[in-house]
Write a protein that holds these residues in place. Structure first.
Motif, PDB file in Angstrom:
ATOM      1  N   PRO A  34      14.676 -93.854  33.460  1.00 18.30           N
ATOM      2  CA  PRO A  34      15.095 -92.472  33.673  1.00 18.30           C
ATOM      3  C   PRO A  34      14.185 -91.472  32.974  1.00 18.30           C
ATOM      4  O   PRO A  34      13.526 -91.787  31.973  1.00 18.30           O
ATOM      5  CB  PRO A  34      16.509 -92.437  33.100  1.00 18.30           C
ATOM      6  N   SER A  35      14.160 -90.269  33.489  1.00 23.10           N
ATOM      7  CA  SER A  35      13.361 -89.192  32.896  1.00 23.10           C
ATOM      8  C   SER A  35      13.770 -88.977  31.448  1.00 23.10           C
ATOM      9  O   SER A  35      14.962 -88.994  31.103  1.00 23.10           O
ATOM     10  CB  SER A  35      13.562 -87.900  33.697  1.00 23.10           C
ATOM     11  N   TYR A  82       7.890 -96.177  35.661  1.00 26.08           N
ATOM     12  CA  TYR A  82       8.106 -97.606  35.908  1.00 26.08           C
ATOM     13  C   TYR A  82       7.515 -98.421  34.763  1.00 26.08           C
ATOM     14  O   TYR A  82       6.453 -98.095  34.230  1.00 26.08           O
ATOM     15  CB  TYR A  82       7.448 -98.045  37.221  1.00 26.08           C
ATOM     16  N   VAL A  83       8.194 -99.494  34.413  1.00 29.49           N
ATOM     17  CA  VAL A  83       7.687-100.446  33.426  1.00 29.49           C
ATOM     18  C   VAL A  83       7.813-101.836  34.031  1.00 29.49           C
ATOM     19  O   VAL A  83       8.839-102.172  34.633  1.00 29.49           O
ATOM     20  CB  VAL A  83       8.463-100.369  32.088  1.00 29.49           C
ATOM     21  N   ARG A  84       6.762-102.618  33.896  1.00 26.76           N
ATOM     22  CA  ARG A  84       6.846-103.991  34.370  1.00 26.76           C
ATOM     23  C   ARG A  84       6.538-104.958  33.231  1.00 26.76           C
ATOM     24  O   ARG A  84       5.744-104.657  32.335  1.00 26.76           O
ATOM     25  CB  ARG A  84       5.929-104.241  35.560  1.00 26.76           C
ATOM     26  N   ALA A  85       7.199-106.090  33.266  1.00 26.44           N
ATOM     27  CA  ALA A  85       6.975-107.171  32.297  1.00 26.44           C
ATOM     28  C   ALA A  85       6.474-108.381  33.064  1.00 26.44           C
ATOM     29  O   ALA A  85       7.007-108.714  34.128  1.00 26.44           O
ATOM     30  CB  ALA A  85       8.260-107.509  31.552  1.00 26.44           C
ATOM     31  N   SER A  86       5.440-109.031  32.536  1.00 26.31           N
ATOM     32  CA  SER A  86       4.837-110.184  33.203  1.00 26.31           C
ATOM     33  C   SER A  86       4.458-111.237  32.177  1.00 26.31           C
ATOM     34  O   SER A  86       4.365-110.962  30.978  1.00 26.31           O
ATOM     35  CB  SER A  86       3.568-109.775  33.970  1.00 26.31           C
ATOM     36  N   GLY A 124      26.053 -97.070  31.251  1.00 22.38           N
ATOM     37  CA  GLY A 124      26.499 -95.911  30.492  1.00 22.38           C
ATOM     38  C   GLY A 124      25.637 -95.518  29.314  1.00 22.38           C
ATOM     39  O   GLY A 124      25.999 -94.621  28.548  1.00 22.38           O
ATOM     40  N   THR A 125      24.482 -96.177  29.113  1.00 22.31           N
ATOM     41  CA  THR A 125      23.628 -95.838  27.977  1.00 22.31           C
ATOM     42  C   THR A 125      22.188 -96.197  28.300  1.00 22.31           C
ATOM     43  O   THR A 125      21.932 -97.104  29.103  1.00 22.31           O
ATOM     44  CB  THR A 125      24.078 -96.596  26.701  1.00 22.31           C
ATOM     45  N   ASP A 126      21.236 -95.480  27.710  1.00 21.27           N
ATOM     46  CA  ASP A 126      19.829 -95.814  27.892  1.00 21.27           C
ATOM     47  C   ASP A 126      19.446 -96.915  26.910  1.00 21.27           C
ATOM     48  O   ASP A 126      18.786 -96.691  25.891  1.00 21.27           O
ATOM     49  CB  ASP A 126      18.954 -94.563  27.706  1.00 21.27           C
ATOM     50  N   LYS A 127      19.869 -98.097  27.235  1.00 18.63           N
ATOM     51  CA  LYS A 127      19.594 -99.273  26.419  1.00 18.63           C
ATOM     52  C   LYS A 127      19.391-100.453  27.360  1.00 18.63           C
ATOM     53  O   LYS A 127      20.120-100.588  28.343  1.00 18.63           O
ATOM     54  CB  LYS A 127      20.755 -99.547  25.459  1.00 18.63           C
ATOM     55  N   TRP A 128      18.397-101.280  27.077  1.00 21.42           N
ATOM     56  CA  TRP A 128      18.041-102.381  27.960  1.00 21.42           C
ATOM     57  C   TRP A 128      18.001-103.693  27.183  1.00 21.42           C
ATOM     58  O   TRP A 128      17.725-103.718  25.994  1.00 21.42           O
ATOM     59  CB  TRP A 128      16.655-102.155  28.570  1.00 21.42           C
TER      60      TRP A 128
END
Length: 272
Positions: free
Chosen positions: A13-14, A21-25, A68-72
């Motif tokens: 999100p902004s 975008y974020v990518r993991a490889s 509900g939160t900016d957490k990953w």
């Protein structure tokens, strides 16, 4: 120039980090890259070696955003140790220094090993529909009326009645709301979720639900009072209503019931 595997991409999100975008490889490390366009230029942001996780230990990154939160959580498959998924947490997916390892006692991935998956977020309405369709139905067994030491079981995806079933879960099924709709039931295997008892040419097998209308009809039955004893149960075919589930030479089949022996063969006790 660098081969990569196991790539997953998320949209951020902004206001979180510097990239949309974020990518993991996996490329020998768990490498993070950022971009503002899926088909644009990707910037190498670093990797997770700073928190002690390298490509020789983990692979198969999988993203999950908490509701509900900016957490990953970024789940990583501990393939080298055979440990399955472990989560690392972050509030900024584009910043390798923001990731935090979790103590193993702080999360529970369940009894089966999870690897190389994906988590789908559901709305509250979607969750309600899923729970209504697949409630926490108890696992039950189906005891033969006229051979009471025998239970319905699957073996090599064939279906029969046997005594002393081992493993026990081969004889345990969840009586789901019928695939053909209200008023019917379907038998889902406990140890092969998604597989149901289905008749084909009046023979029974344990088969994976392909989602077709034909499958739904072949795997749906009306539970009625037992034909040999009304305190037990019998199961009438949805698409052949003059036929019932019965055993014959210990094999399960679908037959019309016309004799006292057949009525006993078509009667079962549903029990835990």
């Amino acid at each position: 120039t660098q081969n990569i595997i196991d790539t997953q991409i998320i949209e951020v999100p902004s206001g979180v980090g510097n990239f949309r975008y974020v990518r993991a490889s996996g490329d020998g490390q768990i490498t993070l890259e950022g971009s503002n366009s899926i088909l644009g230029t990707w910037t190498n942001l670093g990797n997770l070696s700073g928190i002690g996780l390298t490509g020789s230990q983990v692979e198969g990154p999988m993203w999950m955003k908490f509701n509900g939160t900016d957490k990953w959580a970024l789940y990583l498959d501990q393939y080298a140790s055979g440990g399955g998924y472990m989560p690392v947490l972050t509030t900024d997916p584009s910043n390798p220094a923001a990731y935090q390892k979790q103590a193993s006692r702080s999360y529970n991935m369940g009894g089966t090993k999870k690897r190389h998956g994906w988590i789908l977020n559901l709305t509250a309405a979607e969750e309600s529909r899923v729970l209504a369709r697949w409630p926490n139905t108890p696992a039950q067994r189906h005891q033969s009326f006229n051979f009471q030491d025998r239970y319905v079981r699957h073996t090599n995806f064939d279906v029969r009645i046997d005594p002393n079933v081992n493993p026990l879960d081969d004889s345990r099924f969840r009586l789901r709301t019928g695939l053909a709709g209200s008023g019917t039931v379907s038998f889902e295997s406990v140890n092969f979720p998604g597989y149901f008892l289905r008749h084909s040419n009046f023979d029974f097998q344990l088969v994976y639900n392909d989602g077709s209308s034909q499958f739904a009809q072949d795997a749906a039955f009306r539970q009625v009072a037992g034909l040999a004893d009304s305190t037990w149960s019998s199961f009438q075919s949805y698409n052949h209503p003059d036929h019932y589930i019965r055993h014959y030479a210990y094999e399960l089949r679908l037959d019309p019931i016309t004799t006292a022996t057949a009525r006993g063969d078509a009667t079962f006790r549903v029990t835990s």
